[in-house]
Motif scaffolding. Structure first.
Motif, PDB file in Angstrom:
ATOM      1  N   ALA A   1      26.357  -3.197  15.013  1.00 43.58           N
ATOM      2  CA  ALA A   1      25.323  -2.205  16.773  1.00 43.58           C
ATOM      3  C   ALA A   1      25.137  -3.205  17.316  1.00 43.58           C
ATOM      4  O   ALA A   1      25.058  -2.536  18.998  1.00 43.58           O
ATOM      5  N   ILE A   2      25.125  -4.801  17.822  1.00 44.93           N
ATOM      6  CA  ILE A   2      24.427  -5.493  18.719  1.00 44.93           C
ATOM      7  C   ILE A   2      25.660  -5.438  19.896  1.00 44.93           C
ATOM      8  O   ILE A   2      25.632  -5.247  21.058  1.00 44.93           O
ATOM      9  N   LYS A   3      26.457  -5.263  19.321  1.00 44.39           N
ATOM     10  CA  LYS A   3      27.898  -5.097  19.861  1.00 44.39           C
ATOM     11  C   LYS A   3      28.085  -3.549  20.462  1.00 44.39           C
ATOM     12  O   LYS A   3      28.887  -2.977  21.790  1.00 44.39           O
ATOM     13  N   GLY A   4      27.688  -3.112  20.411  1.00 49.06           N
ATOM     14  CA  GLY A   4      27.599  -1.412  20.337  1.00 49.06           C
ATOM     15  C   GLY A   4      29.093  -0.140  19.727  1.00 49.06           C
ATOM     16  O   GLY A   4      29.450   0.424  20.156  1.00 49.06           O
ATOM     17  N   ILE A   5      29.889  -1.590  18.746  1.00 49.93           N
ATOM     18  CA  ILE A   5      31.525  -0.765  18.297  1.00 49.93           C
ATOM     19  C   ILE A   5      30.848  -0.206  17.227  1.00 49.93           C
ATOM     20  O   ILE A   5      29.706  -0.895  15.920  1.00 49.93           O
ATOM     21  N   ARG A   6      31.765   0.869  16.916  1.00 53.41           N
ATOM     22  CA  ARG A   6      31.416   1.825  15.621  1.00 53.41           C
ATOM     23  C   ARG A   6      33.001   1.675  14.986  1.00 53.41           C
ATOM     24  O   ARG A   6      33.806   1.356  16.147  1.00 53.41           O
ATOM     25  N   ARG A   7      33.559   1.490  13.745  1.00 54.32           N
ATOM     26  CA  ARG A   7      34.823   1.395  12.810  1.00 54.32           C
ATOM     27  C   ARG A   7      35.242   2.676  12.829  1.00 54.32           C
ATOM     28  O   ARG A   7      34.714   3.870  11.479  1.00 54.32           O
ATOM     29  N   MET A   8      36.152   3.165  12.547  1.00 56.34           N
ATOM     30  CA  MET A   8      36.934   4.485  12.289  1.00 56.34           C
ATOM     31  C   MET A   8      38.285   4.191  11.887  1.00 56.34           C
ATOM     32  O   MET A   8      38.580   3.113  12.157  1.00 56.34           O
TER      33      MET A   8
ATOM     34  N   GLN B   1      28.549   5.040  21.316  1.00 61.32           N
ATOM     35  CA  GLN B   1      27.526   5.577  21.879  1.00 61.32           C
ATOM     36  C   GLN B   1      25.604   5.258  21.014  1.00 61.32           C
ATOM     37  O   GLN B   1      24.644   5.676  21.562  1.00 61.32           O
ATOM     38  N   ALA B   2      25.848   5.904  20.096  1.00 56.30           N
ATOM     39  CA  ALA B   2      24.433   5.774  18.948  1.00 56.30           C
ATOM     40  C   ALA B   2      23.979   4.870  18.613  1.00 56.30           C
ATOM     41  O   ALA B   2      22.310   4.456  18.608  1.00 56.30           O
ATOM     42  N   ALA B   3      24.601   3.225  19.063  1.00 54.50           N
ATOM     43  CA  ALA B   3      24.287   2.276  18.960  1.00 54.50           C
ATOM     44  C   ALA B   3      22.717   1.723  20.383  1.00 54.50           C
ATOM     45  O   ALA B   3      22.401   0.581  20.091  1.00 54.50           O
TER      46      ALA B   3
END
Length: 142
Positions: A10-17, A52-54
């Motif tokens: 969340a701090i880096k704004g990264i989602r993993r898929m 983007q949600a983060a």
């Protein structure tokens, strides 16, 4: 040691898929006995995506902590799988490395994907091994 760039953060704004264990028949290989036939391969894709949600202000007002329930705000894994299948079906490729690089390009085509880790394995190449293959990582260049 696990690479944290592919962890949700969340701090880096990264989602993993990720897409796990997609098994397809592929025309692949450099040797004469590999031409004119297909082989089973397994593909694993792991993507680091801008989340983007983060970001502050991205939360839906009626449901704090939840982004918009809209496919357009995320990378569509179905489209990645469809493009992966089409790439594998497009014709003979000599090297698993070449196929992995093509799949990484597909993943990075979406500007929200900052990095892609791709593993391609031949499943039936050696009778005494589960698989043989390659794993690559490609990052979006600034």
């Amino acid at each position: 040691m696990q690479d944290s760039s592919f962890s949700a953060d969340a701090i880096k704004g990264i989602r993993r898929m990720f897409i796990r264990d997609l098994v397809l028949d592929a025309a692949i290989g450099v040797y004469a006995h590999e031409h004119g036939r297909t082989q089973r391969i397994r593909i694993n894709l792991d993507l680091a995506i801008e989340d983007q949600a983060a970001l502050p202000g991205a939360r839906h007002l009626s449901r704090p902590g939840v982004g918009r329930d809209d496919l357009a705000r995320v990378v569509d894994y179905e489209q990645i799988v469809i493009a992966t299948r089409a790439t594998v079906a497009a014709g003979h490729v000599q090297l698993v490395e070449t196929l992995a690089e093509r799949l990484a390009e597909i993943c990075l085509a979406d500007a929200r994907v900052v990095a892609a880790r791709v593993m391609v394995e031949k499943l039936d190449v050696f009778p005494d091994a589960a698989s043989a293959g390659v794993e690559i990582e490609r990052r979006r260049t600034p």
